[in-house]
Design an enzyme around this catalytic site. Sequence first.
Site, PDB file in Angstrom:
ATOM      1  N   GLU A  33       0.791  -0.863   0.009  1.00  0.00           N
ATOM      2  CA  GLU A  33       0.301   0.102   0.119  1.00  0.00           C
ATOM      3  C   GLU A  33       0.423   1.509   0.104  1.00  0.00           C
ATOM      4  O   GLU A  33       1.687   1.763   0.611  1.00  0.00           O
ATOM      5  CB  GLU A  33      -0.829  -0.073   1.426  1.00  0.00           C
ATOM      6  CG  GLU A  33      -1.992   1.735   1.652  1.00  0.00           C
ATOM      7  CD  GLU A  33      -2.607   1.176   0.551  1.00  0.00           C
ATOM      8  OE1 GLU A  33      -2.401   3.359  -0.532  1.00  0.00           O
ATOM      9  OE2 GLU A  33      -3.471   0.802  -0.900  1.00  0.00           O
ATOM     10  N   THR A  40      -9.350   4.293   0.674  1.00  0.00           N
ATOM     11  CA  THR A  40     -10.334   5.229   0.202  1.00  0.00           C
ATOM     12  C   THR A  40     -11.495   5.515   1.555  1.00  0.00           C
ATOM     13  O   THR A  40     -11.573   6.578   1.903  1.00  0.00           O
ATOM     14  CB  THR A  40     -11.153   5.534  -1.216  1.00  0.00           C
ATOM     15  OG1 THR A  40     -10.269   5.816  -2.190  1.00  0.00           O
ATOM     16  CG2 THR A  40     -12.274   6.290  -0.963  1.00  0.00           C
ATOM     17  N   GLY A 200     -25.248  14.588  -9.617  1.00  0.00           N
ATOM     18  CA  GLY A 200     -25.701  13.987  -8.118  1.00  0.00           C
ATOM     19  C   GLY A 200     -26.652  12.869  -8.099  1.00  0.00           C
ATOM     20  O   GLY A 200     -27.213  12.603  -7.478  1.00  0.00           O
ATOM     21  N   ILE A 203     -22.609  10.429  -3.390  1.00  0.00           N
ATOM     22  CA  ILE A 203     -21.530  10.869  -2.701  1.00  0.00           C
ATOM     23  C   ILE A 203     -21.967  12.309  -2.894  1.00  0.00           C
ATOM     24  O   ILE A 203     -22.174  12.977  -2.208  1.00  0.00           O
ATOM     25  CB  ILE A 203     -20.122  10.232  -3.307  1.00  0.00           C
ATOM     26  CG1 ILE A 203     -19.659   9.645  -3.998  1.00  0.00           C
ATOM     27  CG2 ILE A 203     -19.108  12.189  -2.903  1.00  0.00           C
ATOM     28  CD1 ILE A 203     -18.580   9.921  -4.303  1.00  0.00           C
ATOM     29  N   ASP A 324     -13.146  -2.115  -6.179  1.00  0.00           N
ATOM     30  CA  ASP A 324     -13.428  -0.708  -7.443  1.00  0.00           C
ATOM     31  C   ASP A 324     -12.742  -1.626  -9.160  1.00  0.00           C
ATOM     32  O   ASP A 324     -13.510  -1.443  -9.889  1.00  0.00           O
ATOM     33  CB  ASP A 324     -13.210   0.613  -7.149  1.00  0.00           C
ATOM     34  CG  ASP A 324     -14.014   0.802  -6.080  1.00  0.00           C
ATOM     35  OD1 ASP A 324     -14.433   0.294  -5.153  1.00  0.00           O
ATOM     36  OD2 ASP A 324     -14.260   2.238  -5.272  1.00  0.00           O
ATOM     37  N   HIS A 464     -41.295  -5.054  17.807  1.00  0.00           N
ATOM     38  CA  HIS A 464     -42.658  -3.508  18.143  1.00  0.00           C
ATOM     39  C   HIS A 464     -41.974  -3.668  19.556  1.00  0.00           C
ATOM     40  O   HIS A 464     -42.060  -3.929  20.475  1.00  0.00           O
ATOM     41  CB  HIS A 464     -44.250  -4.663  17.709  1.00  0.00           C
ATOM     42  CG  HIS A 464     -44.913  -3.561  18.742  1.00  0.00           C
ATOM     43  ND1 HIS A 464     -44.928  -2.729  17.848  1.00  0.00           N
ATOM     44  CD2 HIS A 464     -45.481  -3.329  19.500  1.00  0.00           C
ATOM     45  CE1 HIS A 464     -46.005  -1.689  17.929  1.00  0.00           C
ATOM     46  NE2 HIS A 464     -46.229  -1.620  18.729  1.00  0.00           N
TER      47      HIS A 464
END
Length: 480
Positions: A33, A40, A200, A203, A324, A464
Amino acid sequence: MAHYDVAILGGGPGGYLAAERLAKAHLRVALIEKGDIGGTCLNIGCIPTKTLLNSAKLYTHAKESSPFGIETEGVRVNWQRTLEWKNEVVTRLRRSLELTLKKAGVEIVRGSGILTGAKTIEVRPETKNQKALSESAGTASADLAPTGPLQLEADQIIIATGSSPILPPIPGTAGNPAIKDSTGLLSLSEIPQKLCIIGGGVIGVEFASLFSALGSRVTVIEMMDEIVPVMDPQMAMMLRNALKQVTFLRSTKVTAVNGNKVEYQTKTGEQGSVEADIVLMSVGRKANIEGWGAQEAGFEIKNRSIATDEHMRTNLPGVWAVGDVTGKSQLAHAAYRMAEVAVADILARRTGQHGPQIFVPETVPWALYSMPEAAGVGYTESEAKAKGYEIEVIRSPYGVSGRFIAENGFSAPGSIKIIMEKDSQRLLGIHLLGPYASEHIWGLALALERRLPLSALQNMVFPHPTVSEVIREAAWNAHK
């Protein structure tokens, strides 16, 4: 040359989960890394934004508590303390994650990994980030932080390089100090009086909800006819109407940015402009397929992403991809699931077997942490029709829940929408708008994954009073 059973490029959700699981299976694992462990999501995405949104929710609740018998005076936002809390949350969670990885036996290698062969990786130091990385690592003395190129060899490799914000070539945006991406917006020194958001999507709407709640005048410019394309259009319209403090310009294209002025043109050709202190560029993210040797190694690139099969295998033997970078989903929990599938396949193949798990993107839920929240899983109404299903649609307001009324009042927005196959009554999609939607959607995702019918929701016992009872009420509405 150091040898590993598995080397992983990228320390985000998919990368670090795969590293931990493989190390616990007694494999020698290198997690490479160049930035902060957590990727992210932990550092500049999911966690910091939800931390800020929670502060905004507390502020909103305090201001609007009078109808519930709580009188408040002088409520204000201490933005610097809000940022300090956000940073504290991120830092502590990152250090905890690093400690967990080390306890599992993962070797963290700091630097940029580049594929140099079928089983070899060269790690180059990120000199400009070395001081910051060493400080963020805390007690991470066991990390490998090479001062020069380091050669690694691995039997298997997992690509988890993530994604980056898309910065379209709109005239006037390059080098403009008013333009920020989502990372920059998380560290503003003060709350902007006027904020314009280009895009829109999820994010953009989350930031619109956040800053409008904190007092900013927010304008969202969206090229599509409706916001949040992942949402059912009817639910997206309801969310848009619920965000009363935000101005939405839909079917509108940004043509240029001149300093602090955003110029646009509508679908009908009308032109206009919006002035803002800060302009957020939020038009999506792109897979990180450059800079680490993807093209040189011969990966199959599909839709500008690394192509994989349902077991997360790439076209190169012994190489998997998760998260991703695959283009299958840009959600952290989807990356987790892809990592689990890849790990199962790697472990199975080491014994000459096939991986027992597959990744099914259709049953991955999504959540939007705005005020109100929204969440969904499966097909929207239009998607189900496009797939050829003859469907039945059920709608129900959240007002059927006593707890929802008690905590939110009689006029608060909230709705559930269920899409099912008409003959079999198999659940095809479920969409929520209202409090705790993000906490409720997991059970509905399980119902879709198991291909359950509507009766499964009807026969389930919900506690409930809870807001989750709207699911059961909606299911029974099918027969009213």
